[in-house]
Design a protein around this motif. Structure first.
Motif, PDB file in Angstrom:
ATOM      1  N   ASN A 120       0.828  -1.213   0.000  1.00 50.29           N
ATOM      2  CA  ASN A 120       0.000   0.000   0.000  1.00 50.29           C
ATOM      3  C   ASN A 120       0.855   1.253   0.000  1.00 50.29           C
ATOM      4  O   ASN A 120       0.545   2.243  -0.691  1.00 50.29           O
ATOM      5  N   PHE A 121       1.931   1.234   0.778  1.00 49.16           N
ATOM      6  CA  PHE A 121       2.859   2.368   0.784  1.00 49.16           C
ATOM      7  C   PHE A 121       3.405   2.624  -0.610  1.00 49.16           C
ATOM      8  O   PHE A 121       3.383   3.764  -1.100  1.00 49.16           O
ATOM      9  N   HIS A 122       3.891   1.589  -1.280  1.00 54.33           N
ATOM     10  CA  HIS A 122       4.482   1.772  -2.603  1.00 54.33           C
ATOM     11  C   HIS A 122       3.430   2.194  -3.640  1.00 54.33           C
ATOM     12  O   HIS A 122       3.729   2.995  -4.533  1.00 54.33           O
ATOM     13  N   LEU A 144      17.206   4.061   9.013  1.00 57.00           N
ATOM     14  CA  LEU A 144      15.797   4.130   9.409  1.00 57.00           C
ATOM     15  C   LEU A 144      15.029   3.198   8.490  1.00 57.00           C
ATOM     16  O   LEU A 144      15.058   3.361   7.265  1.00 57.00           O
ATOM     17  N   PHE A 145      14.380   2.215   9.082  1.00 54.72           N
ATOM     18  CA  PHE A 145      13.737   1.138   8.327  1.00 54.72           C
ATOM     19  C   PHE A 145      12.341   0.895   8.882  1.00 54.72           C
ATOM     20  O   PHE A 145      12.135   0.876  10.099  1.00 54.72           O
ATOM     21  N   VAL A 146      11.367   0.728   7.977  1.00 50.10           N
ATOM     22  CA  VAL A 146      10.014   0.322   8.356  1.00 50.10           C
ATOM     23  C   VAL A 146       9.724  -0.995   7.646  1.00 50.10           C
ATOM     24  O   VAL A 146       9.959  -1.127   6.445  1.00 50.10           O
ATOM     25  N   ASN A 147       9.209  -1.969   8.383  1.00 44.22           N
ATOM     26  CA  ASN A 147       9.104  -3.331   7.847  1.00 44.22           C
ATOM     27  C   ASN A 147       7.907  -3.516   6.920  1.00 44.22           C
ATOM     28  O   ASN A 147       7.151  -2.585   6.631  1.00 44.22           O
ATOM     29  N   ALA A 159       9.631  -4.168  -2.778  1.00 42.80           N
ATOM     30  CA  ALA A 159       8.210  -4.382  -2.501  1.00 42.80           C
ATOM     31  C   ALA A 159       7.961  -4.827  -1.069  1.00 42.80           C
ATOM     32  O   ALA A 159       6.911  -4.544  -0.491  1.00 42.80           O
ATOM     33  N   GLY A 160       8.916  -5.526  -0.472  1.00 40.79           N
ATOM     34  CA  GLY A 160       8.753  -6.027   0.889  1.00 40.79           C
ATOM     35  C   GLY A 160       9.255  -5.082   1.958  1.00 40.79           C
ATOM     36  O   GLY A 160       9.322  -5.464   3.128  1.00 40.79           O
ATOM     37  N   PHE A 161       9.609  -3.866   1.578  1.00 38.31           N
ATOM     38  CA  PHE A 161      10.131  -2.877   2.515  1.00 38.31           C
ATOM     39  C   PHE A 161       9.240  -1.651   2.524  1.00 38.31           C
ATOM     40  O   PHE A 161       8.799  -1.184   1.478  1.00 38.31           O
ATOM     41  N   GLY A 162       8.997  -1.113   3.728  1.00 35.90           N
ATOM     42  CA  GLY A 162       8.423   0.209   3.836  1.00 35.90           C
ATOM     43  C   GLY A 162       9.504   1.231   3.562  1.00 35.90           C
ATOM     44  O   GLY A 162      10.582   0.896   3.054  1.00 35.90           O
ATOM     45  N   PRO A 163       9.285   2.510   3.872  1.00 39.87           N
ATOM     46  CA  PRO A 163      10.316   3.527   3.647  1.00 39.87           C
ATOM     47  C   PRO A 163      11.589   3.176   4.411  1.00 39.87           C
ATOM     48  O   PRO A 163      11.561   2.986   5.626  1.00 39.87           O
ATOM     49  N   THR A 164      12.705   3.088   3.684  1.00 41.69           N
ATOM     50  CA  THR A 164      13.959   2.592   4.251  1.00 41.69           C
ATOM     51  C   THR A 164      15.122   3.464   3.790  1.00 41.69           C
ATOM     52  O   THR A 164      15.336   3.637   2.593  1.00 41.69           O
ATOM     53  N   PHE A 165      15.869   3.994   4.753  1.00 42.34           N
ATOM     54  CA  PHE A 165      16.980   4.908   4.492  1.00 42.34           C
ATOM     55  C   PHE A 165      18.283   4.293   4.994  1.00 42.34           C
ATOM     56  O   PHE A 165      18.375   3.838   6.138  1.00 42.34           O
ATOM     57  N   GLY A 166      19.312   4.289   4.125  1.00 39.61           N
ATOM     58  CA  GLY A 166      20.649   3.946   4.557  1.00 39.61           C
ATOM     59  C   GLY A 166      20.927   2.466   4.710  1.00 39.61           C
ATOM     60  O   GLY A 166      20.045   1.616   4.671  1.00 39.61           O
ATOM     61  N   THR A 167      22.226   2.177   4.924  1.00 42.01           N
ATOM     62  CA  THR A 167      22.722   0.804   4.953  1.00 42.01           C
ATOM     63  C   THR A 167      22.468   0.122   6.275  1.00 42.01           C
ATOM     64  O   THR A 167      22.439  -1.111   6.344  1.00 42.01           O
ATOM     65  N   GLY A 168      22.288   0.859   7.361  1.00 39.60           N
ATOM     66  CA  GLY A 168      22.216   0.278   8.697  1.00 39.60           C
ATOM     67  C   GLY A 168      21.168  -0.782   8.988  1.00 39.60           C
ATOM     68  O   GLY A 168      21.509  -1.775   9.585  1.00 39.60           O
ATOM     69  N   LEU A 188       8.761  11.188  17.230  1.00 41.72           N
ATOM     70  CA  LEU A 188       8.374  11.479  15.854  1.00 41.72           C
ATOM     71  C   LEU A 188       9.654  11.527  15.029  1.00 41.72           C
ATOM     72  O   LEU A 188      10.511  12.393  15.241  1.00 41.72           O
ATOM     73  N   VAL A 189       9.802  10.564  14.129  1.00 39.57           N
ATOM     74  CA  VAL A 189      11.015  10.459  13.323  1.00 39.57           C
ATOM     75  C   VAL A 189      10.627  10.409  11.852  1.00 39.57           C
ATOM     76  O   VAL A 189       9.453  10.250  11.500  1.00 39.57           O
ATOM     77  N   GLY A 190      11.624  10.525  10.974  1.00 43.39           N
ATOM     78  CA  GLY A 190      11.306  10.455   9.553  1.00 43.39           C
ATOM     79  C   GLY A 190      12.519  10.726   8.698  1.00 43.39           C
ATOM     80  O   GLY A 190      13.661  10.750   9.171  1.00 43.39           O
ATOM     81  N   GLY A 191      12.261  10.946   7.405  1.00 39.16           N
ATOM     82  CA  GLY A 191      13.346  11.182   6.483  1.00 39.16           C
ATOM     83  C   GLY A 191      12.880  11.891   5.230  1.00 39.16           C
ATOM     84  O   GLY A 191      11.691  11.867   4.878  1.00 39.16           O
ATOM     85  N   PHE A 192      13.841  12.526   4.567  1.00 37.87           N
ATOM     86  CA  PHE A 192      13.608  13.175   3.281  1.00 37.87           C
ATOM     87  C   PHE A 192      14.280  12.354   2.201  1.00 37.87           C
ATOM     88  O   PHE A 192      15.496  12.126   2.237  1.00 37.87           O
ATOM     89  N   ASN A 193      13.497  11.899   1.229  1.00 37.56           N
ATOM     90  CA  ASN A 193      13.996  11.172   0.065  1.00 37.56           C
ATOM     91  C   ASN A 193      13.976  12.130  -1.120  1.00 37.56           C
ATOM     92  O   ASN A 193      12.913  12.462  -1.630  1.00 37.56           O
ATOM     93  N   PRO A 194      15.146  12.593  -1.589  1.00 33.75           N
ATOM     94  CA  PRO A 194      15.169  13.571  -2.667  1.00 33.75           C
ATOM     95  C   PRO A 194      14.928  12.978  -4.048  1.00 33.75           C
ATOM     96  O   PRO A 194      14.807  13.725  -5.023  1.00 33.75           O
TER      97      PRO A 194
END
Length: 236
Positions: A64-66, A160-163, A148-157, A90-96
């Motif tokens: 749904n997110f995608h 910030l990752f949403v499952n 497709a199996g990832f929510g918004p995900t930033f960086g290698t760590g 409250l956390v988040g990220g900017f995807n340019p």
């Protein structure tokens, strides 16, 4: 400057006047005016409107997110999360760039492209992509992961990752922030990160607000068009 913008807008037809500067179109349960202003300062590109393109609903998944966010251009993602002590952030990220369900890593080998950032608005704290001048030049390269199996995900760590279920988040700094902070969570600064509960998730696109000079040019163009139309009537 603000008065000039208002005056210029007042002279335009109603269909061409944009929404008020700093508007959050579609509303938000997570972001208020102060938070919006903070995002503007962090981005550093002037005033912009936000348009909500996605709000997580019960039963939603990364699909749904995608479906809502893919291919929409630059976005802000905001997530309200709760850690195991019951504290909310409250956390988040900017995807340019843009989100995708098929692209995998969006890599940014050059510093000019490393314009993404993640943040903790509760603190507040900002974490930008590491520049290539560090000991490991590629450390700041992986801007976002797109699958497709990832929510918004930033960086290698992942930093910030949403499952897949959009119900769990995780943070482990590697790509964003300071190298000495690698392994820390941007959520609660715990070492090694920890999984936290996602209570709410929203995604916004953004559109800049034209400055007064832009309005003046637009008004001038409309005046020229009007003059040409009048001359055309006289000729005929």
């Amino acid at each position: 400057m603000k008065n000039l913008k208002i005056a210029a807008a007042a002279l335009l037809p109603a269909w061409i006047v944009p929404a008020q500067a700093g508007a959050i179109r579609g509303g938000s349960a997570l972001l208020d005016t102060g938070g919006h202003a903070q995002l503007e300062r962090w981005l550093g590109q002037g005033t912009f409107d936000l348009s909500k393109v996605y709000t997580r609903k019960d039963g939603d998944s990364s699909v749904n997110f995608h479906a809502a966010a893919d291919g929409r251009g630059p976005t802000f993602t905001l997530a309200q999360v709760t850690n195991d002590t019951g504290r909310s952030f409250l956390v988040g990220g900017f995807n340019p760039q843009h989100w995708s369900s098929t692209d995998g890593w969006h890599n940014t080998p050059f510093d000019s492209r490393r314009t993404g950032f993640i943040f903790n608005m509760t603190e507040p704290a900002l974490y930008r992509q590491l520049p290539s001048g560090y000991v490991l030049p590629s450390q700041g390269e992986h801007q976002t992961f797109n699958g497709a199996g990832f929510g918004p995900t930033f960086g290698t760590g992942h930093d910030l990752f949403v499952n897949t279920s959009l119900g769990v988040a995780f943070s482990w700094q590697v790509t964003y922030g300071k190298p000495l902070d690698s392994g820390l969570s941007i959520i609660d600064r715990s070492l090694g990160g920890q999984f936290v509960q996602v209570d709410a998730l929203e995604v916004f696109t953004l559109s800049p607000i034209p400055e007064p000079a832009t309005w003046a040019m637009l008004l001038g163009g409309l005046a020229l068009l009007g003059g040409a139309a009048r001359r055309g009537r006289f000729i005929h």
